[in-house]
Design a protein around this motif. Sequence first.
Motif, PDB file in Angstrom:
ATOM      1  N   SER A  24       0.839  -1.186   0.000  1.00 49.37           N
ATOM      2  CA  SER A  24       0.000   0.000   0.000  1.00 49.37           C
ATOM      3  C   SER A  24       0.879   1.242   0.000  1.00 49.37           C
ATOM      4  O   SER A  24       1.670   1.456   0.914  1.00 49.37           O
ATOM      5  CB  SER A  24      -0.887   0.021   1.248  1.00 49.37           C
ATOM      6  OG  SER A  24      -1.468   1.306   1.402  1.00 49.37           O
ATOM      7  N   PHE A  25       0.733   2.073  -1.012  1.00 49.20           N
ATOM      8  CA  PHE A  25       1.528   3.288  -1.064  1.00 49.20           C
ATOM      9  C   PHE A  25       1.140   4.259   0.045  1.00 49.20           C
ATOM     10  O   PHE A  25       1.936   5.124   0.415  1.00 49.20           O
ATOM     11  CB  PHE A  25       1.383   3.954  -2.438  1.00 49.20           C
ATOM     12  CG  PHE A  25       2.270   3.359  -3.489  1.00 49.20           C
ATOM     13  CD1 PHE A  25       2.543   2.004  -3.519  1.00 49.20           C
ATOM     14  CD2 PHE A  25       2.849   4.149  -4.460  1.00 49.20           C
ATOM     15  CE1 PHE A  25       3.366   1.447  -4.481  1.00 49.20           C
ATOM     16  CE2 PHE A  25       3.677   3.619  -5.433  1.00 49.20           C
ATOM     17  CZ  PHE A  25       3.937   2.258  -5.439  1.00 49.20           C
ATOM     18  N   GLY A  26      -0.052   4.120   0.572  1.00 45.70           N
ATOM     19  CA  GLY A  26      -0.470   4.972   1.675  1.00 45.70           C
ATOM     20  C   GLY A  26       0.307   4.715   2.941  1.00 45.70           C
ATOM     21  O   GLY A  26       0.294   5.538   3.860  1.00 45.70           O
ATOM     22  N   GLN A  27       0.993   3.564   3.017  1.00 42.29           N
ATOM     23  CA  GLN A  27       1.775   3.224   4.197  1.00 42.29           C
ATOM     24  C   GLN A  27       3.276   3.405   3.986  1.00 42.29           C
ATOM     25  O   GLN A  27       4.072   3.151   4.885  1.00 42.29           O
ATOM     26  CB  GLN A  27       1.490   1.773   4.611  1.00 42.29           C
ATOM     27  CG  GLN A  27       0.046   1.547   5.032  1.00 42.29           C
ATOM     28  CD  GLN A  27      -0.188   0.146   5.543  1.00 42.29           C
ATOM     29  OE1 GLN A  27       0.701  -0.695   5.522  1.00 42.29           O
ATOM     30  NE2 GLN A  27      -1.392  -0.111   6.015  1.00 42.29           N
ATOM     31  N   THR A  68      -3.227   8.653  -1.048  1.00 43.83           N
ATOM     32  CA  THR A  68      -3.209   9.933  -0.363  1.00 43.83           C
ATOM     33  C   THR A  68      -2.741  11.026  -1.326  1.00 43.83           C
ATOM     34  O   THR A  68      -2.161  10.727  -2.373  1.00 43.83           O
ATOM     35  CB  THR A  68      -2.245   9.873   0.836  1.00 43.83           C
ATOM     36  OG1 THR A  68      -0.912   9.702   0.331  1.00 43.83           O
ATOM     37  CG2 THR A  68      -2.595   8.719   1.776  1.00 43.83           C
ATOM     38  N   PRO A  69      -2.955  12.303  -0.994  1.00 46.83           N
ATOM     39  CA  PRO A  69      -2.422  13.377  -1.847  1.00 46.83           C
ATOM     40  C   PRO A  69      -0.925  13.256  -2.075  1.00 46.83           C
ATOM     41  O   PRO A  69      -0.428  13.545  -3.170  1.00 46.83           O
ATOM     42  CB  PRO A  69      -2.781  14.642  -1.062  1.00 46.83           C
ATOM     43  CG  PRO A  69      -4.019  14.272  -0.295  1.00 46.83           C
ATOM     44  CD  PRO A  69      -3.809  12.827   0.096  1.00 46.83           C
ATOM     45  N   LEU A 102      -4.920  11.231 -12.376  1.00 49.34           N
ATOM     46  CA  LEU A 102      -4.075  10.320 -11.602  1.00 49.34           C
ATOM     47  C   LEU A 102      -4.852   9.638 -10.478  1.00 49.34           C
ATOM     48  O   LEU A 102      -4.267   9.057  -9.566  1.00 49.34           O
ATOM     49  CB  LEU A 102      -2.865  11.072 -11.034  1.00 49.34           C
ATOM     50  CG  LEU A 102      -1.908  11.637 -12.084  1.00 49.34           C
ATOM     51  CD1 LEU A 102      -0.741  12.341 -11.427  1.00 49.34           C
ATOM     52  CD2 LEU A 102      -1.405  10.547 -13.031  1.00 49.34           C
ATOM     53  N   ASN A 103      -6.173   9.702 -10.559  1.00 50.20           N
ATOM     54  CA  ASN A 103      -7.022   8.983  -9.596  1.00 50.20           C
ATOM     55  C   ASN A 103      -8.352   8.653 -10.268  1.00 50.20           C
ATOM     56  O   ASN A 103      -9.408   9.037  -9.799  1.00 50.20           O
ATOM     57  CB  ASN A 103      -7.232   9.817  -8.333  1.00 50.20           C
ATOM     58  CG  ASN A 103      -7.836   9.007  -7.188  1.00 50.20           C
ATOM     59  OD1 ASN A 103      -8.040   7.794  -7.311  1.00 50.20           O
ATOM     60  ND2 ASN A 103      -8.122   9.675  -6.085  1.00 50.20           N
ATOM     61  N   LEU A 104      -8.265   7.940 -11.378  1.00 54.80           N
ATOM     62  CA  LEU A 104      -9.454   7.596 -12.156  1.00 54.80           C
ATOM     63  C   LEU A 104     -10.110   6.332 -11.589  1.00 54.80           C
ATOM     64  O   LEU A 104      -9.431   5.414 -11.151  1.00 54.80           O
ATOM     65  CB  LEU A 104      -9.080   7.374 -13.618  1.00 54.80           C
ATOM     66  CG  LEU A 104      -8.580   8.622 -14.369  1.00 54.80           C
ATOM     67  CD1 LEU A 104      -7.986   8.233 -15.717  1.00 54.80           C
ATOM     68  CD2 LEU A 104      -9.702   9.635 -14.544  1.00 54.80           C
ATOM     69  N   CYS A 114       3.512  11.833  -5.878  1.00 53.30           N
ATOM     70  CA  CYS A 114       4.640  10.994  -6.277  1.00 53.30           C
ATOM     71  C   CYS A 114       4.402  10.353  -7.640  1.00 53.30           C
ATOM     72  O   CYS A 114       5.336  10.235  -8.453  1.00 53.30           O
ATOM     73  CB  CYS A 114       4.871   9.901  -5.225  1.00 53.30           C
ATOM     74  SG  CYS A 114       5.585  10.493  -3.669  1.00 53.30           S
ATOM     75  N   VAL A 115       3.179   9.927  -7.901  1.00 55.52           N
ATOM     76  CA  VAL A 115       2.844   9.340  -9.203  1.00 55.52           C
ATOM     77  C   VAL A 115       3.086  10.365 -10.308  1.00 55.52           C
ATOM     78  O   VAL A 115       3.654  10.053 -11.362  1.00 55.52           O
ATOM     79  CB  VAL A 115       1.376   8.856  -9.214  1.00 55.52           C
ATOM     80  CG1 VAL A 115       0.958   8.416 -10.620  1.00 55.52           C
ATOM     81  CG2 VAL A 115       1.185   7.704  -8.229  1.00 55.52           C
ATOM     82  N   ARG A 116       2.699  11.592 -10.050  1.00 57.43           N
ATOM     83  CA  ARG A 116       2.916  12.668 -11.030  1.00 57.43           C
ATOM     84  C   ARG A 116       4.413  12.913 -11.222  1.00 57.43           C
ATOM     85  O   ARG A 116       4.891  13.027 -12.364  1.00 57.43           O
ATOM     86  CB  ARG A 116       2.217  13.945 -10.555  1.00 57.43           C
ATOM     87  CG  ARG A 116       2.355  15.131 -11.512  1.00 57.43           C
ATOM     88  CD  ARG A 116       1.529  16.314 -11.060  1.00 57.43           C
ATOM     89  NE  ARG A 116       0.099  16.061 -11.261  1.00 57.43           N
ATOM     90  CZ  ARG A 116      -0.767  15.821 -10.271  1.00 57.43           C
ATOM     91  NH1 ARG A 116      -0.348  15.784  -9.010  1.00 57.43           N
ATOM     92  NH2 ARG A 116      -2.031  15.602 -10.538  1.00 57.43           N
ATOM     93  N   GLU A 117       5.163  12.976 -10.121  1.00 59.41           N
ATOM     94  CA  GLU A 117       6.602  13.239 -10.208  1.00 59.41           C
ATOM     95  C   GLU A 117       7.336  12.116 -10.942  1.00 59.41           C
ATOM     96  O   GLU A 117       8.326  12.364 -11.648  1.00 59.41           O
ATOM     97  CB  GLU A 117       7.180  13.406  -8.804  1.00 59.41           C
ATOM     98  CG  GLU A 117       8.646  13.798  -8.788  1.00 59.41           C
ATOM     99  CD  GLU A 117       9.176  14.081  -7.385  1.00 59.41           C
ATOM    100  OE1 GLU A 117      10.412  14.072  -7.219  1.00 59.41           O
ATOM    101  OE2 GLU A 117       8.358  14.298  -6.464  1.00 59.41           O
TER     102      GLU A 117
END
Length: 286
Positions: free
Chosen positions: A161-164, A203-204, A236-238, A209-212
Amino acid sequence: MSGQSIASSRWFAKKAARMVFGGGGSVAGRVFRSSEPQIRVLTYHRFGEGVHAPFTISAHQFEQEMAYLAKSGRAVSLAEVEAFAAGNAELKCGSVLVTFDDGDPTVRTIAMPILQRYGIPSVVYALSGQPKGFDLMSFSELREIQTGGITIGSHSISHRSFGQLSRDEALQELVESKSVLENELGVAINSFAYPFGTKKDITPQVVACVREAGYTTAFSSLHGPIVSGSASQDLLNLPRVKVESGDPAWLFPALCDGAMDGWRIVDTSLAGLQKPAEEHREAAAA
């Protein structure tokens, strides 16, 4: 990951809930359909004859579903969806993109021949590492399905989980996964699907990070439609819509029309009841 069964009580409760949402959504969709064109992205995982394994779809079910998409002329490609979502192209309302998460070998052996038979575009969001518990295609097999007409996107390296994760850990996974796939497949990898893809996994900071890392589109597991060029829609959150085994045959055409969009209430309002992301595998809530 190999398909896992869930407890019978949970299985029947989930099937009942999907039918209630699906049936109610079918009626609501006809009455309250948006005036703006909407399309949907469907999520599959693996194929076989699982027992009470929601994400293990039989070849028979998948063939019926792809035959329906071909007959109804709904199937579209990732490139078409990306252009539509950005407001740069028109698509027929009710169009559908087929996606697969993880990179299970059954996508090559079972799904690909069916996709080719019916001329259905699709995307595999592939894990580029070897996380424990997953049975994955090799890079040579990924090259084979790419040659067979399937687009490849990234699904991370470790399926955590990228949120963690810390910002640095998340960015490293995103950059490295993209780089590995690009080097192995010889194409640009610009689309990403979040592991688990629930509200608490995105999370924001993760989206930033996905954008970067250079991705231009990313998909969650949150249900709902994509609306062309919507100002409130983050590329980036479809959203996507899960397809499961054990559903009645009428539910698939209905969910293509938005019958399961209301499941987003479960995705968001009940997010706190979901299992911790690291335990969220096949038995995940929603």
